[in-house]
Design an enzyme around this catalytic site. Structure first.
Site, PDB file in Angstrom:
ATOM      1  N   TYR A  54       6.502  -1.685  48.049  1.00  0.00           N
ATOM      2  CA  TYR A  54       6.911  -0.646  48.849  1.00  0.00           C
ATOM      3  C   TYR A  54       8.361  -0.087  48.661  1.00  0.00           C
ATOM      4  O   TYR A  54       8.879   0.869  48.250  1.00  0.00           O
ATOM      5  CB  TYR A  54       7.020  -1.243  50.238  1.00  0.00           C
ATOM      6  CG  TYR A  54       7.675  -0.325  51.258  1.00  0.00           C
ATOM      7  CD1 TYR A  54       7.426   0.723  51.903  1.00  0.00           C
ATOM      8  CD2 TYR A  54       8.753  -0.655  51.639  1.00  0.00           C
ATOM      9  CE1 TYR A  54       8.234   1.468  52.675  1.00  0.00           C
ATOM     10  CE2 TYR A  54       9.796  -0.277  52.489  1.00  0.00           C
ATOM     11  CZ  TYR A  54       9.335   1.117  53.054  1.00  0.00           C
ATOM     12  OH  TYR A  54      10.046   1.715  53.934  1.00  0.00           O
ATOM     13  N   LYS A  71       2.597   1.485  65.202  1.00  0.00           N
ATOM     14  CA  LYS A  71       2.913   1.145  63.867  1.00  0.00           C
ATOM     15  C   LYS A  71       2.374  -0.222  63.684  1.00  0.00           C
ATOM     16  O   LYS A  71       2.456  -0.982  62.560  1.00  0.00           O
ATOM     17  CB  LYS A  71       4.302   1.026  63.786  1.00  0.00           C
ATOM     18  CG  LYS A  71       5.240   2.278  63.601  1.00  0.00           C
ATOM     19  CD  LYS A  71       6.362   2.088  63.052  1.00  0.00           C
ATOM     20  CE  LYS A  71       6.536   1.798  61.744  1.00  0.00           C
ATOM     21  NZ  LYS A  71       7.967   1.757  61.482  1.00  0.00           N
TER      22      LYS A  71
END
Length: 274
Positions: A115, A147
């Site tokens: 990421y 989320k």
């Protein structure tokens, strides 16, 4: 009225920015459903050419720090960004990119997971082409309910506590720079207002204070205990704190941890009562 493109308006930060600027600009929203098109890159360029935004706030991304699919994360986080930047350069427009403090990794030098590498490569492309990149620290606040495991510790443990579940922290006292989402929005608008003097660089967006998870839960009045040390994942960051010398000149956050969390707690209490 100026025209802006905001990516990621169905997400946490993008939604908050959208709500703040909704009446101030003509707005085009682009979200991850654009990847449903087989030729998503052509669709993106068509949208850009038809709308002709003056400013792009590029917030949308795959934010899963545990993502392992290289092709997917590089498509969403890098290739998409590259098309935006190339269009901005060609049309002499402005782009403000939502980067991440994860770029510093665990050694303050380079990223430690896929990421972060995807965000880092995109960030470097943005600033090498005259854009602005904002490295967010640990953002919390209204709008992050969707989320899941990527939500802030404040939201995750508030929800667990409401459900009567145990709240367990890692040992070894990890510290984070927690920043309220309103301050992230203000950083984006400050970057826009001072674009010419700030372009070609990245900037930290945080409070400049590293606080413990224990302090977060104490402010929220949530009881907690600890997990065994074996639960700490490899490559875990034990310390993050923004460097005030890397903030945008004359920008500063409005909320410290206490005031931000108290404001957030009021929001969460109202949400749970609905």
């Amino acid at each position: 009225m100026k025209k802006i493109l905001i990516t990621g308006t169905k997400g946490f930060i993008g939604k908050n920015l959208l709500n703040f600027v909704r009446d101030k600009f003509r707005i085009l929203e682009i979200n991850e459903d654009i990847f449903h098109f087989e030729n998503w890159d052509n669709e993106l360029e068509t949208l850009l050419n038809n709308f002709q935004p003056d400013i792009i706030f590029h917030i949308g991304a795959c934010s899963n720090t545990m993502e392992t699919d290289v092709n997917y994360i590089m498509k969403v986080n890098f290739e998409f960004t590259k098309i935006l930047v190339d269009w901005v350069v060609k049309n002499n427009k402005k782009i403000i990119y939502s980067s991440s403090a994860a770029n510093y990794g665990i050694n303050q030098k380079y990223p430690a997971n896929l990421y972060a590498w995807s965000k880092y490569t995109a960030e470097q492309y943005v600033i090498s082409n005259n854009g602005i990149a904002l490295r967010y620290y640990n953002v919390y606040g209204p709008g992050e309910e969707h989320k899941g495991n990527m939500a802030s510790i404040a939201y995750q443990f508030y929800k667990k506590n409401k459900e009567g579940k145990d709240c367990k922290l890692f040992l070894k006292n990890p510290l984070r720079d927690f920043i309220y989402v309103d301050d992230v929005v203000s950083a984006n608008l400050y970057a826009l207002d001072n674009y010419n003097s700030l372009s070609k660089k990245y900037y930290d967006v945080g409070t400049g204070e590293a606080n413990s998870f224990e302090k977060v839960l104490n402010i929220l009045e949530i009881p907690f205990s600890y997990l065994d040390e074996s639960h700490i994942p490899a490559g875990y960051q034990f310390y993050t704190c923004s460097d005030k010398n890397r903030w945008m000149f004359d920008w500063q956050p409005k909320f410290d941890l206490d005031s931000g969390l108290k404001r957030y707690k009021n929001y969460l209490n109202k949400l749970s009562d609905e």
